[in-house]
Design a protein around this motif. Sequence first.
Motif, mmCIF file in Angstrom:
data_model
loop_
_atom_site.group_PDB
_atom_site.id
_atom_site.type_symbol
_atom_site.label_atom_id
_atom_site.label_comp_id
_atom_site.label_asym_id
_atom_site.label_seq_id
_atom_site.Cartn_x
_atom_site.Cartn_y
_atom_site.Cartn_z
ATOM 1 N N ILE A 1 -27.120 -40.444 -25.320
ATOM 2 C CA ILE A 1 -27.740 -39.606 -26.341
ATOM 3 C C ILE A 1 -29.064 -39.072 -25.805
ATOM 4 O O ILE A 1 -29.944 -39.842 -25.425
ATOM 5 C CB ILE A 1 -27.977 -40.387 -27.647
ATOM 6 C CG1 ILE A 1 -26.643 -40.891 -28.218
ATOM 7 C CG2 ILE A 1 -28.704 -39.509 -28.665
ATOM 8 C CD1 ILE A 1 -26.789 -41.704 -29.478
ATOM 9 N N GLU A 2 -29.185 -37.752 -25.775
ATOM 10 C CA GLU A 2 -30.416 -37.098 -25.326
ATOM 11 C C GLU A 2 -31.088 -36.384 -26.499
ATOM 12 O O GLU A 2 -30.425 -35.801 -27.356
ATOM 13 C CB GLU A 2 -30.105 -36.070 -24.232
ATOM 14 C CG GLU A 2 -29.687 -36.670 -22.898
ATOM 15 C CD GLU A 2 -30.874 -36.945 -21.985
ATOM 16 O OE1 GLU A 2 -32.022 -36.816 -22.455
ATOM 17 O OE2 GLU A 2 -30.635 -37.265 -20.816
ATOM 18 N N ASP A 3 -32.403 -36.422 -26.529
ATOM 19 C CA ASP A 3 -33.182 -35.725 -27.541
ATOM 20 C C ASP A 3 -33.349 -34.259 -27.144
ATOM 21 O O ASP A 3 -33.883 -33.969 -26.077
ATOM 22 C CB ASP A 3 -34.550 -36.404 -27.652
ATOM 23 C CG ASP A 3 -35.464 -35.751 -28.671
ATOM 24 O OD1 ASP A 3 -36.678 -35.999 -28.599
ATOM 25 O OD2 ASP A 3 -34.981 -34.992 -29.537
ATOM 26 N N ASP A 4 -32.905 -33.360 -28.032
ATOM 27 C CA ASP A 4 -33.103 -31.940 -27.722
ATOM 28 C C ASP A 4 -34.439 -31.419 -28.252
ATOM 29 O O ASP A 4 -34.796 -30.260 -28.064
ATOM 30 C CB ASP A 4 -31.942 -31.082 -28.240
ATOM 31 C CG ASP A 4 -31.823 -31.050 -29.754
ATOM 32 O OD1 ASP A 4 -32.848 -31.124 -30.455
ATOM 33 O OD2 ASP A 4 -30.691 -30.924 -30.264
ATOM 34 N N GLY B 1 -21.503 -37.426 -23.977
ATOM 35 C CA GLY B 1 -22.911 -37.119 -24.196
ATOM 36 C C GLY B 1 -23.134 -36.594 -25.594
ATOM 37 O O GLY B 1 -22.217 -36.071 -26.242
ATOM 38 N N ALA B 2 -24.358 -36.743 -26.072
ATOM 39 C CA ALA B 2 -24.738 -36.169 -27.366
ATOM 40 C C ALA B 2 -26.149 -35.618 -27.256
ATOM 41 O O ALA B 2 -27.034 -36.263 -26.699
ATOM 42 C CB ALA B 2 -24.666 -37.215 -28.478
ATOM 43 N N ALA B 3 -26.350 -34.422 -27.764
ATOM 44 C CA ALA B 3 -27.672 -33.803 -27.832
ATOM 45 C C ALA B 3 -28.070 -33.749 -29.301
ATOM 46 O O ALA B 3 -27.454 -33.030 -30.092
ATOM 47 C CB ALA B 3 -27.642 -32.400 -27.230
ATOM 48 N N LEU B 4 -29.078 -34.543 -29.660
ATOM 49 C CA LEU B 4 -29.509 -34.630 -31.049
ATOM 50 C C LEU B 4 -31.002 -34.339 -31.168
ATOM 51 O O LEU B 4 -31.767 -34.611 -30.246
ATOM 52 C CB LEU B 4 -29.243 -36.035 -31.608
ATOM 53 C CG LEU B 4 -27.826 -36.588 -31.477
ATOM 54 C CD1 LEU B 4 -27.777 -37.999 -32.060
ATOM 55 C CD2 LEU B 4 -26.809 -35.693 -32.172
ATOM 56 N N SER B 5 -31.399 -33.832 -32.317
ATOM 57 C CA SER B 5 -32.820 -33.594 -32.574
ATOM 58 C C SER B 5 -33.451 -34.892 -33.081
ATOM 59 O O SER B 5 -33.481 -35.159 -34.279
ATOM 60 C CB SER B 5 -32.992 -32.485 -33.612
ATOM 61 O OG SER B 5 -32.515 -31.256 -33.122
ATOM 62 N N TYR C 1 -32.487 -35.124 -39.498
ATOM 63 C CA TYR C 1 -31.042 -34.950 -39.335
ATOM 64 C C TYR C 1 -30.544 -35.739 -38.119
ATOM 65 O O TYR C 1 -29.535 -36.443 -38.170
ATOM 66 C CB TYR C 1 -30.693 -33.479 -39.125
ATOM 67 C CG TYR C 1 -31.138 -32.521 -40.203
ATOM 68 C CD1 TYR C 1 -30.857 -32.751 -41.542
ATOM 69 C CD2 TYR C 1 -31.827 -31.361 -39.869
ATOM 70 C CE1 TYR C 1 -31.256 -31.851 -42.515
ATOM 71 C CE2 TYR C 1 -32.229 -30.451 -40.841
ATOM 72 C CZ TYR C 1 -31.940 -30.700 -42.166
ATOM 73 O OH TYR C 1 -32.328 -29.808 -43.129
ATOM 74 N N GLY C 2 -31.257 -35.601 -37.003
ATOM 75 C CA GLY C 2 -30.832 -36.240 -35.765
ATOM 76 C C GLY C 2 -30.811 -37.753 -35.847
ATOM 77 O O GLY C 2 -29.936 -38.415 -35.284
ATOM 78 N N SER D 1 -17.677 -36.067 -19.898
ATOM 79 C CA SER D 1 -16.353 -35.546 -20.266
ATOM 80 C C SER D 1 -16.375 -34.628 -21.474
ATOM 81 O O SER D 1 -15.567 -33.710 -21.586
ATOM 82 C CB SER D 1 -15.394 -36.704 -20.533
ATOM 83 O OG SER D 1 -15.095 -37.395 -19.347
ATOM 84 N N ALA D 2 -17.267 -34.880 -22.429
ATOM 85 C CA ALA D 2 -17.379 -34.054 -23.628
ATOM 86 C C ALA D 2 -18.754 -34.286 -24.239
ATOM 87 O O ALA D 2 -19.362 -35.343 -24.041
ATOM 88 C CB ALA D 2 -16.282 -34.379 -24.640
ATOM 89 N N VAL D 3 -19.230 -33.313 -25.003
ATOM 90 C CA VAL D 3 -20.561 -33.379 -25.604
ATOM 91 C C VAL D 3 -20.466 -33.178 -27.105
ATOM 92 O O VAL D 3 -19.700 -32.335 -27.589
ATOM 93 C CB VAL D 3 -21.497 -32.310 -24.998
ATOM 94 C CG1 VAL D 3 -22.836 -32.283 -25.729
ATOM 95 C CG2 VAL D 3 -21.722 -32.572 -23.521
ATOM 96 N N ILE D 4 -21.265 -33.930 -27.833
ATOM 97 C CA ILE D 4 -21.411 -33.797 -29.278
ATOM 98 C C ILE D 4 -22.800 -33.224 -29.567
ATOM 99 O O ILE D 4 -23.785 -33.659 -28.984
ATOM 100 C CB ILE D 4 -21.225 -35.151 -29.974
ATOM 101 C CG1 ILE D 4 -19.753 -35.575 -29.915
ATOM 102 C CG2 ILE D 4 -21.711 -35.115 -31.410
ATOM 103 C CD1 ILE D 4 -19.500 -36.972 -30.421
ATOM 104 N N GLY D 5 -22.875 -32.245 -30.473
ATOM 105 C CA GLY D 5 -24.160 -31.649 -30.827
ATOM 106 C C GLY D 5 -24.263 -30.231 -30.292
ATOM 107 O O GLY D 5 -23.265 -29.654 -29.857
ATOM 108 N N PRO D 6 -25.488 -29.672 -30.293
ATOM 109 C CA PRO D 6 -26.750 -30.217 -30.788
ATOM 110 C C PRO D 6 -26.854 -30.159 -32.310
ATOM 111 O O PRO D 6 -25.909 -29.726 -32.977
ATOM 112 C CB PRO D 6 -27.794 -29.297 -30.135
ATOM 113 C CG PRO D 6 -27.084 -27.986 -30.007
ATOM 114 C CD PRO D 6 -25.645 -28.326 -29.710
ATOM 115 N N THR D 7 -27.993 -30.563 -32.841
ATOM 116 C CA THR D 7 -28.140 -30.716 -34.284
ATOM 117 C C THR D 7 -28.176 -29.386 -35.023
ATOM 118 O O THR D 7 -27.535 -29.243 -36.068
ATOM 119 C CB THR D 7 -29.401 -31.535 -34.599
ATOM 120 O OG1 THR D 7 -29.265 -32.844 -34.021
ATOM 121 C CG2 THR D 7 -29.624 -31.672 -36.094
#
Length: 392
Positions: A94-97, A55-59, A67-68, A117-123
Amino acid sequence: MRYLLRTAVVLSASALVLAGCAADGGGDSGGGEAGELKGSGSGADCVIDATVPLGAALSLTGGAASYGESQQKGLELALEELNAQEGVSYDLTIEDDGTDPRQAITVFEGFAANGTSAVIGPTLSNTAFQAQPVAQEAGLPVLAISNTADGITAQGDFIFRDSLTEGQVIPQTISAATEKLGIEKVVVMYSNDDAFTESGYDVMASSLEDEGVEVLDTLTFSVSDTDFRSLLTAAKELKPDAIVVSALIEAAIPLVTQARELGIDQPIIGGNGFNNPQLMADSGDAAEGVIVGAAWNSASDSPENTEYMAAFEEQFGSAPDQFATQAYTGLKVIDHAVRANCSGERTDIQDGLTQVKDLATPLGSLTINGDRDAEHPAVVQIVKDGSFAVLD
């Protein structure tokens, strides 16, 4: 072709799924049934039958959207490359935070519950401080890719980052600018209601003291402010050798533009928030001469960087920025951790992240140290002819 890159609506209109191949969800320690995420072999020889869900939480909206959006491109490119390799495939949601800590908490709660399993982010660091405890409590590994504030990884042993801290970059920036420009006195400006910019200010103040630079005044503003004329007028009257600023890009652009409009021609030294091509695009000639510390040297001639730069430009029609590069590298770091123990289980990825040492990346040779922070080269840049160049 053994992989598929697709975009779809998942859970909400803000979620994007980038898939290596179809995969079943479920389970508390990763998608798939128990044991499916454990493979055989290691490194390049690792083979995992199930697709590893990430998963990824990006702006992607809100104040940090610029940036996101760059980070999303970096992740998309890295995912495509990883899923073209043999042995391990990934699904990336990818989810928008929304540049909103409350929304990020909801996103992290979803990832914690759905077997990611693992998360990248947030921005942003400010958002990370609020959302990361959810992952830590769930035993869900997090790799921060742009969070530079002090204390990010101190929130727990499941929290890592590939972004350099302000404490690693700003002292080098202040030292280089002071030596190059003969700076003796400055005015400092920063937004005092954001964790990232406050952390940047703390390091700036300490670095200026270490360099023997006099601070004539310290001026504060809100992260949402866009009119800096009164503050800049006050700064101009003090006749500093330079203005040192800790701000996000949304403030950096009008601040730099208004400074030049007011006839302030002294150098402006920015923190990591200035590391965005949007500064030059929107400020134009006003950005010329701005000095910024960076975690990535786009001019590096390493094979990893040159190949990445070419691939990014071919896919997106433009050069990457630091945020895209850190995101791209982040997914490659996660893959390295997965392959270290040949497992997509959360605790195995956590352990794999502790083993990252001298990994060749576009950012340079990257090691995750005992504090779960990244170590790799930093660079001091100056805006020259509309682009970032290394400050010689």
